[in-house]
Design a protein around this motif. Structure first.
Motif, PDB file in Angstrom:
ATOM      1  N   TYR A 131      -8.595  67.311 -31.539  1.00 57.25           N
ATOM      2  CA  TYR A 131      -8.445  66.043 -32.251  1.00 57.25           C
ATOM      3  C   TYR A 131      -7.136  65.361 -31.866  1.00 57.25           C
ATOM      4  O   TYR A 131      -7.087  64.151 -31.632  1.00 57.25           O
ATOM      5  CB  TYR A 131      -8.494  66.258 -33.763  1.00 57.25           C
ATOM      6  CG  TYR A 131      -9.878  66.122 -34.343  1.00 57.25           C
ATOM      7  CD1 TYR A 131     -10.459  64.872 -34.519  1.00 57.25           C
ATOM      8  CD2 TYR A 131     -10.616  67.241 -34.717  1.00 57.25           C
ATOM      9  CE1 TYR A 131     -11.732  64.735 -35.056  1.00 57.25           C
ATOM     10  CE2 TYR A 131     -11.889  67.118 -35.249  1.00 57.25           C
ATOM     11  CZ  TYR A 131     -12.443  65.853 -35.412  1.00 57.25           C
ATOM     12  OH  TYR A 131     -13.701  65.723 -35.933  1.00 57.25           O
ATOM     13  N   LEU A 132      -6.071  66.126 -31.780  1.00 51.68           N
ATOM     14  CA  LEU A 132      -4.771  65.549 -31.437  1.00 51.68           C
ATOM     15  C   LEU A 132      -4.756  65.019 -30.011  1.00 51.68           C
ATOM     16  O   LEU A 132      -3.971  64.118 -29.685  1.00 51.68           O
ATOM     17  CB  LEU A 132      -3.678  66.600 -31.632  1.00 51.68           C
ATOM     18  CG  LEU A 132      -3.441  67.035 -33.087  1.00 51.68           C
ATOM     19  CD1 LEU A 132      -2.440  68.182 -33.136  1.00 51.68           C
ATOM     20  CD2 LEU A 132      -2.958  65.874 -33.945  1.00 51.68           C
ATOM     21  N   SER A 133      -5.654  65.544 -29.147  1.00 52.68           N
ATOM     22  CA  SER A 133      -5.706  65.069 -27.759  1.00 52.68           C
ATOM     23  C   SER A 133      -6.230  63.642 -27.660  1.00 52.68           C
ATOM     24  O   SER A 133      -6.125  63.007 -26.598  1.00 52.68           O
ATOM     25  CB  SER A 133      -6.583  65.999 -26.920  1.00 52.68           C
ATOM     26  OG  SER A 133      -7.963  65.837 -27.236  1.00 52.68           O
ATOM     27  N   LEU A 134      -6.785  63.102 -28.741  1.00 53.96           N
ATOM     28  CA  LEU A 134      -7.269  61.723 -28.748  1.00 53.96           C
ATOM     29  C   LEU A 134      -6.138  60.712 -28.944  1.00 53.96           C
ATOM     30  O   LEU A 134      -6.376  59.507 -28.902  1.00 53.96           O
ATOM     31  CB  LEU A 134      -8.308  61.531 -29.862  1.00 53.96           C
ATOM     32  CG  LEU A 134      -9.619  62.303 -29.702  1.00 53.96           C
ATOM     33  CD1 LEU A 134     -10.465  62.173 -30.956  1.00 53.96           C
ATOM     34  CD2 LEU A 134     -10.390  61.807 -28.489  1.00 53.96           C
ATOM     35  N   ALA A 135      -4.931  61.176 -29.125  1.00 53.53           N
ATOM     36  CA  ALA A 135      -3.793  60.291 -29.413  1.00 53.53           C
ATOM     37  C   ALA A 135      -3.577  59.284 -28.292  1.00 53.53           C
ATOM     38  O   ALA A 135      -3.837  59.555 -27.118  1.00 53.53           O
ATOM     39  CB  ALA A 135      -2.531  61.117 -29.633  1.00 53.53           C
TER      40      ALA A 135
END
Length: 261
Positions: A121-125
């Motif tokens: 999820y954090l890789s979508l930043a």
């Protein structure tokens, strides 16, 4: 301008939450929804089940949607697994659209909706990506509990922005009464605590997080500033809490502990 908003979420057939709730929110704000189910779900009083959509179908639906017109915003809800995440991300590559990511990993009853890790999820930043977790989701993403206080929500929002998001809106609808109602909006430039007033005797409703994120995506796609888009999205949720419908009279920034995803 009519914003064209791609909605990526699980299909919950009653429309209380998920993809149909997203569509309702976008239409209430006179946007054009493009609904792509990443999963099919069954969520009753007892029954609970879901199955992920085939990645090739997800990719084809998004490619077809892009052939028919520009995408102004994307709202991510339930993402069941890595295959669906990668298929959708690849099909949306190259757009200048805003992304609003609502990290829906569990139902309000605690049932698992996604196999994605917090790291994924954090890789979508990115600078045009807004993250909209509630307190529990913020804690899951950070790998530590977030206490039910405005101060802790503020610290969590700042920590998540540091992962590279353009903004993080930590929703405080479940803060204790003593803390008051407050959502925390953080950007690389600073933090704002958006206070509201709880609704008295509001019925319990699902799908508030879905509707908030979809409304936020719609208004960002329309070209509103982040703060203006957030105000409109919060007002839409108020109308839903009061009436059970997104359309209606003008709302203000209120909320209720009765609200659930």
């Amino acid at each position: 301008m009519i914003p064209r908003v791609v909605l990526l979420a699980g299909l919950e057939p009653t429309g209380r939450a998920g993809l149909l709730a997203d569509v309702a929110a976008v239409r209430a704000l006179e946007g054009q929804p493009v609904a792509v189910p990443l999963a099919q779900t069954a969520q009753g009083r007892v029954t609970f089940s879901w199955v992920a959509s085939p990645p090739r179908v997800v990719r084809a639906q998004l490619i077809a949607a892009r052939e028919l017109g520009e995408v102004h915003a994307v709202k991510w809800g339930m993402v069941p697994g890595l295959a669906q995440l990668e298929a959708a991300s690849a099909a949306l590559a190259g757009t200048r659209a805003w992304w609003v990511v609502d990290p829906v990993v569990r139902t309000s009853r605690g049932q698992l909706l996604s196999r994605l890790s917090a790291r994924r999820y954090l890789s979508l930043a990115g600078p045009r990506v807004v993250l909209t977790p509630n307190l529990d989701e913020a804690g899951w993403l950070l790998g530590r509990p977030v206490p039910d206080t405005v101060g802790a929500a503020r610290e969590a929002a700042v920590a998540l922005v540091e992962h590279g998001f353009g903004a993080v809106l930590v929703k405080g609808g479940h803060l204790p009464d003593a803390q008051g109602l407050a959502d925390v909006l953080a950007t690389p430039e600073g933090v704002r605590v958006l206070k509201g007033q709880r609704l008295a005797r509001a019925p319990e409703r699902r799908g508030t997080g879905c509707r908030l994120a979809s409304a936020l995506a719609t208004e960002l796609g329309r070209g509103r500033t982040l703060e203006a888009a957030t105000r409109v999205a919060r007002a839409l949720v108020v109308r839903y809490l009061r009436t059970g419908a997104e359309e209606g009279g003008q709302g203000t920034s209120h909320g209720t502990r009765a609200a659930r995803r």
